[in-house]
Design an enzyme around this catalytic site. Structure first.
Site, PDB file in Angstrom:
ATOM      1  N   ILE A   8       0.842  -1.192   0.000  1.00 31.03           N
ATOM      2  CA  ILE A   8       0.000   0.000   0.000  1.00 31.03           C
ATOM      3  C   ILE A   8       0.882   1.250   0.000  1.00 31.03           C
ATOM      4  CG2 ILE A   8      -1.884   1.200   1.133  1.00 31.03           C
ATOM      5  CD1 ILE A   8      -2.512  -1.663   0.070  1.00 31.03           C
ATOM      6  N   ALA A  24      -6.092   5.782 -11.758  1.00 25.33           N
ATOM      7  CA  ALA A  24      -4.659   5.807 -11.485  1.00 25.33           C
ATOM      8  C   ALA A  24      -3.852   5.262 -12.657  1.00 25.33           C
ATOM      9  CB  ALA A  24      -4.368   5.014 -10.216  1.00 25.33           C
ATOM     10  N   GLU A  44      -1.140  -2.002 -10.083  1.00 29.05           N
ATOM     11  CA  GLU A  44      -2.349  -1.532 -10.771  1.00 29.05           C
ATOM     12  C   GLU A  44      -2.590  -2.295 -12.071  1.00 29.05           C
ATOM     13  OE1 GLU A  44      -2.684   2.746 -10.779  1.00 29.05           O
ATOM     14  OE2 GLU A  44      -1.625   2.842  -8.864  1.00 29.05           O
TER      15      GLU A  44
END
Length: 367
Positions: free
Chosen positions: A146, A225, A346
């Site tokens: 994270i 993102a 991602e």
């Protein structure tokens, strides 16, 4: 003007320090207020102190940030496109008023908890859970990899409930909630990468994002993102090419600059061609996004191509620098190492290939 402003900031505040930050493995929290004062946090969002720029402007900012370092772009991207966007898109008006103005200025830092130790490419398998207890929610679980986790004042945490996957805002200091840095990284060293732990974390009902239901909610945030990555990766590639061009012009072997050798020019030419193609792809996707016509599989095309080509450009440029290319005196191998993470997070290249494959064939091949 936005691109020039961000480039000037990177030149003055980041380039003189980034090699040391990378080598020491530190993520400077003090940059947050400067980034906020420039309006870079959530710059593509409207209201609540956000700049309300268009997608191309946001992409150009990501390009210049990642020309400095992928960790810097990740900091801004996670803050704006994940933490802030999740609240802006799926939160209540009260949640927006409480958090977005402070996140926009950098007074507060946010993070986004979706990935787990055992579930990355398959977030539907998450084990983090939330159960009702009277009027409250009790969260248990763990999140991994994270960005900004240990710096964050609020975390958007996605959890499995009896009603499906839902998002929750977990403020720093909530009993049972902790964040610890992941150490010994060889990539994104100038970025805080953390593990989140939730042990019987009690939250009021008002902590749940009321509009976000199902896995499509967090995935919509990731799509925001990923768009920034399409541009940012080209910033890293451009910095590598510019470094290689300057070095090749100064480095003399066999009584002439190595820029004059055919093999060196072939490397530089191929890198320039792929950089130009990637920038044109990013611009095309940005214009589609500004028109409201950008589809998720098109973002996958951009992320897959541009990160893959950026890594190749970085590696080839490192060969132009020879042995000098492995030191932090030059940014090339730092960019290459960082891009290894960008290639994975991602959405891995394989997952984006499958997303494109599904769009082409109509057949999902994930299982």
């Amino acid at each position: 003007m936005i691109q020039g402003t961000v480039r000037s900031f990177v030149d003055k505040a980041v380039r003189p320090n980034i090699a040391a930050w990378f080598e020491e493995g530190v993520a400077p929290r003090e940059l947050a207020s400067e980034l906020g004062s420039l309006g870079l946090f959530g710059m593509h969002l409207t209201g609540y102190g956000c700049a309300g720029t268009n997608a191309v402007s946001y992409g150009l900012a990501c390009l210049e940030l990642e020309a400095g370092d992928s960790g810097l772009r990740s900091f801004v991207s996670v803050q704006g496109s994940l933490a802030m966007y999740s609240i802006w898109r799926w939160g209540s008006e009260e949640q927006k008023q409480e958090w977005l103005p402070r996140l926009a200025t950098g007074e507060a830092i946010g993070c986004f908890g979706l990935t787990e130790p055992d579930f990355g490419s398959n977030p539907a398998g998450m084990r983090t859970n939330a159960r009702r207890d009277g009027g409250d929610w009790i969260l248990n679980g763990a999140k991994m990899w994270i960005t900004n986790g240990s710096l964050a004042d609020v975390a958007t945490v996605w959890a499995r409930t009896d009603e499906g996957i839902r998002g929750f805002l977990v403020p720093r200091g909530t009993p049972g909630f902790s964040a610890g840095d992941i150490h010994h990284k060889l990539s994104l060293r100038a970025s805080a990468t953390s593990e989140l732990s939730l042990q019987d974390v009690r939250l009021p009902a008002s902590a749940m994002l009321p509009e976000g239901r199902g896995l499509s909610a967090p995935l919509s945030c990731l799509n925001e993102a990923r768009f920034g990555i399409v541009w940012g990766a080209m910033g890293a590639a451009r910095d590598c090419l510019n470094t290689a061009l300057a070095y090749a012009g100064d480095r003399v072997q066999f009584d002439r600059p190595i820029a004059g050798f055919q093999l060196t020019q072939a490397k530089l030419a191929d890198a320039a061609v792929e950089l130009s193609k990637g920038l044109l792809l990013a611009l095309h996707l940005g214009r589609l996004k500004d028109q409201g016509r950008l589809r998720p599989e098109q973002v996958s095309v951009g992320k897959l191509n541009n990160v893959r080509e950026a890594i190749d450009i970085a590696r080839v440029c490192r060969t132009v620098l020879g042995a000098a290319g492995i030191t932090t005196e030059y940014p090339v191998l730092r960019h290459a190492n960082n891009l290894e993470s960008v290639l994975t997070y991602e959405g891995t290249s394989e997952v984006h290939q499958l997303a494109i494959g599904q769009a082409l064939t109509g057949i999902p091949a994930y299982r």
